[in-house]
Structure formats: structure tokens, C-alpha cells
Design an enzyme around this catalytic site. Structure first.
Site, PDB file in Angstrom:
ATOM      1  N   SER A 188       5.825 -17.136  34.351  1.00 66.52           N
ATOM      2  CA  SER A 188       4.491 -17.264  34.277  1.00 66.52           C
ATOM      3  C   SER A 188       4.150 -17.734  32.639  1.00 66.52           C
ATOM      4  O   SER A 188       4.445 -18.485  32.405  1.00 66.52           O
ATOM      5  CB  SER A 188       3.310 -16.417  34.715  1.00 66.52           C
ATOM      6  OG  SER A 188       2.078 -16.513  34.453  1.00 66.52           O
TER       7      SER A 188
ATOM      8  N   HIS B 162       4.214 -20.327  37.871  1.00 64.92           N
ATOM      9  CA  HIS B 162       3.258 -20.588  37.316  1.00 64.92           C
ATOM     10  C   HIS B 162       2.252 -21.264  36.636  1.00 64.92           C
ATOM     11  O   HIS B 162       2.332 -21.796  36.074  1.00 64.92           O
ATOM     12  CB  HIS B 162       1.736 -19.035  36.958  1.00 64.92           C
ATOM     13  CG  HIS B 162       2.625 -18.010  38.201  1.00 64.92           C
ATOM     14  ND1 HIS B 162       2.251 -16.628  37.318  1.00 64.92           N
ATOM     15  CD2 HIS B 162       3.365 -18.089  39.320  1.00 64.92           C
ATOM     16  CE1 HIS B 162       2.546 -15.562  38.447  1.00 64.92           C
ATOM     17  NE2 HIS B 162       2.892 -16.651  39.385  1.00 64.92           N
TER      18      HIS B 162
ATOM     19  N   ASP C 219       3.727 -10.526  39.411  1.00 64.15           N
ATOM     20  CA  ASP C 219       4.349 -10.752  40.291  1.00 64.15           C
ATOM     21  C   ASP C 219       4.781 -11.038  40.377  1.00 64.15           C
ATOM     22  O   ASP C 219       6.381 -11.692  39.140  1.00 64.15           O
ATOM     23  CB  ASP C 219       3.882 -12.197  40.010  1.00 64.15           C
ATOM     24  CG  ASP C 219       4.099 -13.222  41.810  1.00 64.15           C
ATOM     25  OD1 ASP C 219       4.335 -12.451  42.392  1.00 64.15           O
ATOM     26  OD2 ASP C 219       3.936 -14.637  41.636  1.00 64.15           O
TER      27      ASP C 219
END
Length: 334
Positions: A15, A42, A134
Site C-alpha cells: 500500500s 493499493h 490488509d
């Protein structure tokens, strides 16, 4: 095509900081690298997709955007397109706009979960720089299905949130700085992995549900399946407003549509919705204050002797808006 006796499937999740970190890792992989690399980074849904061009600059392997139902080839790097999940299903990829997981699409967990079930002991899961968690449960699924788990040393990560969460969520085989990760992956893909355990039924079920959610009408069967995966809670899904089930033995939640959350991602989404609602209340109260002030100054209000009441109500609306603003200012600091 993928091999059947070596670690030939590498899945990577990142991310914040990933766009800077992933090229450093890809630059360490040699031409003819005997594994496929699938990446979820992401990205904002509305952002122009330039990841393939960016990562190609530092990589000796072909770097392409993943395409639905395309076979997976070793020696290639596949990227999840913006606003699309990327899954691994029996030697090919599934790409689609399924329900968000952990507030993200693409999300790391669906890729890791599908790779864990499909590749089992041939899978290597890698968590790089990023915020929140995540990929933490997905990496645990890789571990439970016999795969190898690798996490970037949080001290070397631009943002340590995802690596730290992964280290808390599951036993991790290797924790290395990004500069040493390429050599580790080259060593791992040359080894014969130990025998794979049976895939836990709940992980296999969730992987099938995630795949079905990409198909038109596939979510209908998932409504019944969700109830098999945990206990109904009093919480509602921030994305669709439906009920949430807590996954058995986990601090994770799913709705029957397919939205999924860790505890941290659920709290963040609730915070975002609460802030939105409070700002909407401020806007409504300030609009009411202005309207009442206008009414108090009108000829009609003087004629029917309502000036005092309008002014009192206007002041009350202004005071309430001020209180909520103060709450929001405190809320923003946490």
C-alpha cells in the site's frame, strides 16, 4: 505454465510506500525467473494506471496488467488493475470488480487467499510497506495452506503498518529488508517445498465465495454460505448497510454481499462514515441558522410577532453547529 513441484507462485501486497518499494524488489529478479509474480498495490480507483510502465523500468521480466481468465506464465509479473480484484484460480487469473475488502479494491487478502488455496505449498506470500492490515489474514491463509511467508522488515519499510500487522497475525518464515528480498526469493524458488497440508475448509469456502462474487448472480449463493462462516453480529456493513458476520475464530467480518473487514479496517470505515454524518449535520444546522435569521428580519415575522422565536431558534442552531464542529476538531486528532 506453472510447475507443480517448486515454489512457482509469488504473491505480493503493498500500500503506502509500495510504489517506491516494489521497483527495488523487481530489479533484483533475474531474467528467466522461474516463478510468476502477482502484485496488488493499493491505488485510487480514479487514478490513471501507469504502474506497469513504472515497474517495467526496473524489471528484467515482462510486467503487464492482469487480464481475466488469462493463463499464468512463469517469468512474468502481473499487476491488479485499479478498482479490480486479482485472484488465482487453477493456473489462470480472475480479474473483476467484486465487493471491496478492507476498504480496498484491489485488496491483498483476496489474492493471497486464492493463491493459498490454489498453490498451497508452491505459494510464497510477501507483504511490503503499507498502512493498516490488509494482507495480514491472507498471509495467514498462505501459512495454513503450506505456503511460505515473507515480510519486509518494518524498520526498512516506508510505512510499517502492513508488515507489523502481518507479523502479529501469523508465523512468518522470513523477515528481511527490501534489499535482501530478491536473493531470498531466488533461493526459495529453487527449493522443493515440504509437503502441503490439507486446505482448511473455511479458507477454501471463502476463496470460492470471493471468486463467485465476480460473476453476475454469483453473490446470491454467497448469502447462504456466509452464515456457515461465523456468527451474526449487531454491526452493519459500512458499504451496503447489511448485517455483518464475524468469521469463526477470527477478528474479521463479512456481509453476505461479500464486503470484508478486519477490525482495524472496520473501525476506520466507521470513523469515516461518522465524520461524514457529523459534517452533514453541521451543514444542515448552519443552513437552518441562516434561514431563521432571514425569517426574523422579514416584515411578515414582525407582523405575526415571531421575531423572538426565530432568533432563539437561530441561535440554538448556531450553537449546536459550533458544538459539533468542536467534536469534529477533536475527532480529527485521533
Amino acid at each position: 505454465m506453472l510447475h507443480m513441484k517448486s515454489r512457482d507462485l509469488i504473491v505480493i501486497g503493498a500500500s503506502i510506500g509500495g510504489i517506491e518499494t516494489i521497483p527495488t524488489l523487481l530489479a533484483q529478479l533475474p531474467d528467466g525467473f522461474p516463478a510468476a509474480v502477482l502484485i496488488v498495490q493499493h491505488v485510487s480507483p480514479g487514478r490513471e494506471n501507469r504502474l506497469a510502465a513504472l515497474f517495467t523500468r526496473s524489471c528484467k521480466l515482462p510486467v503487464v496488467d492482469a487480464k481475466d481468465k488469462e493463463p499464468i506464465q512463469v517469468g512474468h509479473v502481473y499487476l491488479a488493475p485499479p478498482d479490480h480484484h486479482l485472484l488465482v484460480v487453477e493456473g489462470h487469473m480472475r480479474v473483476g470488480r467484486g465487493p471491496r475488502e478492507n476498504r480496498s479494491r484491489p485488496a491483498v487478502d483476496p489474492l493471497f487467499r486464492s493463491a493459498a488455496v490454489t498453490g498451497r505449498n508452491r505459494t510464497i506470500g510477501v507483504i511490503l510497506s503499507g498502512s493498516l492490515d490488509d494482507g495480514a489474514s491472507g498471509l495467514d491463509h498462505v501459512h495454513q495452506c503450506g505456503g511460505t511467508t515473507v515480510v519486509q522488515d518494518p524498520n526498512s519499510a516506508i510505512h510499517p503498518g502492513m508488515p507489523t500487522a502481518a507479523l502479529k497475525a501469523t508465523p512468518v518464515d522470513f523477515v528481511v529488508p527490501i534489499g535482501a528480498m530478491g536473493a531470498l526469493l531466488k533461493k526459495l524458488v529453487e527449493e522443493v517445498p515440504p509437503p502441503a497440508p490439507e486446505v482448511p475448509p473455511q479458507i477454501a469456502l471463502e476463496a470460492r465465495m470471493t471468486e463467485r462474487a465476480l460473476e453476475p448472480g454469483g453473490q446470491e449463493d454467497n448469502v447462504l454460505r456466509t452464515r456457515e462462516m461465523g456468527d451474526l453480529t449487531a454491526y452493519t456493513c459500512p458499504d451496503c448497510g447489511g448485517p455483518l458476520w464475524q468469521m469463526s475464530g477470527q477478528n474479521r467480518f463479512r456481509c453476505h454481499v461479500g464486503h470484508a473487514y478486519s477490525v482495524d479496517s472496520l473501525l476506520c470505515e466507521q470513523d469515516a462514515q461518522l465524520e461524514y454524518a457529523l459534517w452533514a449535520a453541521v451543514r444542515s444546522l448552519e443552513a437552518r441558522h441562516k434561514m431563521l435569521e432571514t425569517l426574523a428580519q422579514s416584515e411578515e415575522s414582525r407582523a405575526i410577532d415571531r421575531q423572538s422565536r426565530y432568533r432563539e431558534d437561530a441561535q440554538e442552531s448556531q450553537d449546536n453547529a459550533k458544538r459539533i464542529r468542536e467534536v469534529l476538531m477533536q475527532f480529527s486528532r485521533h
